[in-house]
Design a protein around this motif. Structure first.
Motif, PDB file in Angstrom:
ATOM      1  N   PHE A  37     -36.180  13.822  18.767  1.00 28.87           N
ATOM      2  CA  PHE A  37     -36.916  12.610  18.421  1.00 28.87           C
ATOM      3  C   PHE A  37     -38.376  12.861  18.771  1.00 28.87           C
ATOM      4  CE2 PHE A  37     -32.685  10.863  18.616  1.00 28.87           C
ATOM      5  CZ  PHE A  37     -32.696   9.870  17.656  1.00 28.87           C
ATOM      6  N   LYS A  38     -39.261  12.697  17.815  1.00 27.50           N
ATOM      7  CA  LYS A  38     -40.692  12.925  18.030  1.00 27.50           C
ATOM      8  C   LYS A  38     -41.435  11.605  18.170  1.00 27.50           C
ATOM      9  CE  LYS A  38     -44.707  15.018  15.795  1.00 27.50           C
ATOM     10  NZ  LYS A  38     -45.165  15.732  14.601  1.00 27.50           N
ATOM     11  N   LEU A 112     -30.079   5.814  20.317  1.00 31.17           N
ATOM     12  CA  LEU A 112     -29.608   6.434  19.085  1.00 31.17           C
ATOM     13  C   LEU A 112     -29.289   7.904  19.292  1.00 31.17           C
ATOM     14  CD1 LEU A 112     -32.410   4.923  16.850  1.00 31.17           C
ATOM     15  CD2 LEU A 112     -30.074   4.080  17.079  1.00 31.17           C
ATOM     16  N   MET A 113     -28.448   8.411  18.422  1.00 33.36           N
ATOM     17  CA  MET A 113     -28.136   9.831  18.386  1.00 33.36           C
ATOM     18  C   MET A 113     -28.341  10.294  16.953  1.00 33.36           C
ATOM     19  SD  MET A 113     -24.568  11.884  19.184  1.00 33.36           S
ATOM     20  CE  MET A 113     -23.711  11.425  17.695  1.00 33.36           C
ATOM     21  N   CYS A 121     -24.029  20.707  15.673  1.00 35.71           N
ATOM     22  CA  CYS A 121     -24.702  21.519  16.691  1.00 35.71           C
ATOM     23  C   CYS A 121     -26.107  21.006  16.952  1.00 35.71           C
ATOM     24  CB  CYS A 121     -24.786  22.978  16.260  1.00 35.71           C
ATOM     25  SG  CYS A 121     -23.186  23.763  16.138  1.00 35.71           S
ATOM     26  N   HIS A 122     -26.719  20.442  15.950  1.00 32.12           N
ATOM     27  CA  HIS A 122     -28.077  19.931  16.055  1.00 32.12           C
ATOM     28  C   HIS A 122     -27.986  18.453  16.437  1.00 32.12           C
ATOM     29  CE1 HIS A 122     -28.129  23.272  13.187  1.00 32.12           C
ATOM     30  NE2 HIS A 122     -29.321  23.534  13.654  1.00 32.12           N
ATOM     31  N   THR A 123     -27.871  18.166  17.716  1.00 32.67           N
ATOM     32  CA  THR A 123     -27.705  16.797  18.185  1.00 32.67           C
ATOM     33  C   THR A 123     -28.819  16.446  19.147  1.00 32.67           C
ATOM     34  OG1 THR A 123     -25.309  17.023  17.995  1.00 32.67           O
ATOM     35  CG2 THR A 123     -26.107  15.221  19.343  1.00 32.67           C
ATOM     36  N   ALA A 124     -29.347  15.220  19.029  1.00 34.66           N
ATOM     37  CA  ALA A 124     -30.386  14.740  19.939  1.00 34.66           C
ATOM     38  C   ALA A 124     -30.149  13.264  20.220  1.00 34.66           C
ATOM     39  CB  ALA A 124     -31.761  14.939  19.327  1.00 34.66           C
ATOM     40  N   PHE A 125     -30.599  12.814  21.388  1.00 36.67           N
ATOM     41  CA  PHE A 125     -30.447  11.429  21.795  1.00 36.67           C
ATOM     42  C   PHE A 125     -31.827  10.833  22.051  1.00 36.67           C
ATOM     43  CE2 PHE A 125     -26.548  13.563  22.861  1.00 36.67           C
ATOM     44  CZ  PHE A 125     -25.578  12.653  22.468  1.00 36.67           C
ATOM     45  N   SER A 126     -32.019   9.583  21.640  1.00 31.62           N
ATOM     46  CA  SER A 126     -33.283   8.894  21.904  1.00 31.62           C
ATOM     47  C   SER A 126     -33.278   8.331  23.316  1.00 31.62           C
ATOM     48  CB  SER A 126     -33.474   7.743  20.909  1.00 31.62           C
ATOM     49  OG  SER A 126     -32.612   6.654  21.221  1.00 31.62           O
ATOM     50  N   GLU A 127     -34.458   8.029  23.806  1.00 24.83           N
ATOM     51  CA  GLU A 127     -34.582   7.248  25.023  1.00 24.83           C
ATOM     52  C   GLU A 127     -34.166   5.826  24.663  1.00 24.83           C
ATOM     53  OE1 GLU A 127     -35.522   8.225  28.119  1.00 24.83           O
ATOM     54  OE2 GLU A 127     -35.554  10.278  27.369  1.00 24.83           O
ATOM     55  N   PRO A 128     -33.747   5.008  25.626  1.00 20.75           N
ATOM     56  CA  PRO A 128     -33.416   3.612  25.303  1.00 20.75           C
ATOM     57  C   PRO A 128     -34.622   2.882  24.695  1.00 20.75           C
ATOM     58  CG  PRO A 128     -32.600   4.180  27.473  1.00 20.75           C
ATOM     59  CD  PRO A 128     -33.459   5.330  27.029  1.00 20.75           C
ATOM     60  N   ILE A 129     -34.337   2.043  23.713  1.00 21.10           N
ATOM     61  CA  ILE A 129     -35.353   1.249  23.025  1.00 21.10           C
ATOM     62  C   ILE A 129     -35.101  -0.217  23.357  1.00 21.10           C
ATOM     63  CG2 ILE A 129     -36.308   0.618  20.770  1.00 21.10           C
ATOM     64  CD1 ILE A 129     -35.159   3.358  19.750  1.00 21.10           C
TER      65      ILE A 129
END
Length: 160
Positions: A37-38, A112-113, A121-129
């Motif tokens: 997440f950018k 979010l994920m 394999c390409h998985t990322a999690f957001s910080e809480p919003i």
């Protein structure tokens, strides 16, 4: 397998006739991109549109381009509401994609994920919003109530 290019040959049982010849690129697994997440908002208003920016990064966290587009799926992993908007997009070879028009109808914080639709394999999690009250959005210049304070001599200055 070592990184580089490999040629695969298949021939017909000892006849010496090559039936299939295919070149295949073999990549170093450490050179595969990760998704991050950018651009993620710290807070959104319930039901109102927001956007998220994701990018591909190398093992050192540096932005990178992709050899081919990467299909992504965005999903809610924390929160009691419902995530709306287009949750499936393809990251282009530029290595950056923007999910626009997303919205969340819950009143609680959410996270979010994102994962690659084809491999996981390409998985990322957001910080809480956080979800903020829409009343905070009613601020305006000189209102002196919910945002920008009124300046002396402007309408609303000293108003209860």
């Amino acid at each position: 397998n070592k990184p580089g290019e490999v040629t695969i040959h298949a021939d017909s049982a000892g006849t010496g006739i090559t039936a299939v010849q295919q070149k295949v690129k073999v990549r170093d697994p450490s050179a595969l991109p990760s998704v991050r997440f950018k651009g993620t908002p710290l807070a959104v208003s319930k039901g109102e549109s927001f956007m998220l920016v994701l990018c591909a990064v190398d093992e050192d966290g540096n932005p990178m381009e992709l050899d081919e587009p990467l299909p992504l799926e965005l999903m809610l992993v924390q929160g009691k509401g419902t995530l709306g908007g287009t949750a499936s997009m393809e990251m282009p070879t530029s290595g950056e994609v923007t999910f626009r028009g997303m919205h969340y109808d819950g009143e609680d914080s959410f996270a979010l994920m994102v994962k690659a639709a084809d491999d996981g394999c390409h998985t990322a999690f957001s910080e809480p919003i956080r979800v903020q009250s829409s009343i905070l959005k009613q601020s305006g210049p000189g209102s002196g109530r919910f945002g920008t304070p009124a300046l002396p001599g402007s309408p609303g200055y000293g108003a209860p």
